[in-house]
Design an enzyme around this catalytic site. Sequence first.
Site, short mmCIF file in Angstrom:
data_model
loop_
_atom_site.label_atom_id
_atom_site.label_comp_id
_atom_site.label_asym_id
_atom_site.label_seq_id
_atom_site.Cartn_x
_atom_site.Cartn_y
_atom_site.Cartn_z
CG HIS A 264 -2.08 -0.94 1.33
ND1 HIS A 264 -2.52 -1.37 2.40
CD2 HIS A 264 -2.48 -1.50 0.15
CE1 HIS A 264 -3.50 -2.36 2.14
NE2 HIS A 264 -3.57 -2.25 0.71
CE1 TYR A 265 4.45 6.32 0.17
CE2 TYR A 265 3.03 7.54 -1.27
CZ TYR A 265 4.20 7.35 -0.55
OH TYR A 265 4.90 8.41 -0.20
CB SER A 268 -2.59 0.97 7.58
OG SER A 268 -1.95 -0.19 7.61
CG HIS A 273 3.12 -4.06 5.89
ND1 HIS A 273 3.43 -2.87 6.24
CD2 HIS A 273 1.80 -4.10 5.38
CE1 HIS A 273 2.31 -1.85 6.31
NE2 HIS A 273 1.39 -2.47 5.62
#
Length: 330
Positions: A264-265, A268, A273
């Site tokens: 993800h970018y 969270s 990870h």
Amino acid sequence: MQEPKDTNDIALSSLQGFVFERILLEEPEKCRLTVLGTFPASFVEHSEESTEKSTDALPAIVRLERTAIPINISQRIFPGQLGAFLSQVQCMERTDIYMWLAGWLSPSSIEQQPQGDVKVNIVCPATEVHIRKYSEQSCVLVHETPDIYRRIVEPYISGLPAERTRWRVFRGHVAVTEILDGHKEQSKLLFSSSDFIILPDMKWDLHTVGSLYLIAIVRDNSIRSIRDLRVRHIALLKSIQREAIAVASEKWGVLQGGLRMYMHYQPSYYHFHVHIVNANYEAGLGSRVGQAHLLDDVIALLELDEADASDRPGIFERITLTYAMKAAQT
């Protein structure tokens, strides 16, 4: 409320005590329903650090999702009906604020579906952050140039308090460092090396292969997001890819083409990870364009840098990243 006799009674009495308030999000085609309500304060155990015990109702998010077979989950739940919706529940996992249960819609389905007809995810007490996360809201696209990252985003990340690296998504308030240092969750590890670990995400019920969800966490805390990736990390990323395929194949028969791996970018939490899910699993906004970056694509970009062999900054120092943010975050 009488003191329950065992874990199942605790779960069932807790669900019966839930008071419905409103639907946060519903996806009937996927048999997912997320609702907001309250539980009695007795639902959670107060920690030793608590100075006083509240007698008020606690805000809670309850998310129902099907497991192995399609379930026609009602699109509306009324006060007092959540407990009756499940004929029996069994507590599977619980931390200080996160809990999930296996639920059966009828007594006859217990033998047919030993893992449960539905997975019931509970967050209690739920904060405003949790409520915003699961509420339906519009998104805006942000174009983060290298200059914006250097002037605004990176100082913001560097200034975050240490508790923001706590891994709330998987195990409540268990810190990433506690897992990596071998103090917590060691029985959950599927793979461990000097560079990273792989373990199940709490989103997964550990049974339904179609929703398989694992997480790889690197040990190098200097890598906070894909912005920090360089050519020297290619071997690490390929190793994560290789070991994830081996674990999923050996334990659940999911072969290489059956996995989707992404980062993800913005993430969270800022400890690098990789999400590892069944390729057929719809993991919501987190797996869509605008937040998810495929591990394959990230490796390919870094390999272009490697072939270039110039002294200029790395690709993730030069690239403009476009991502979606919920309106409440802007």
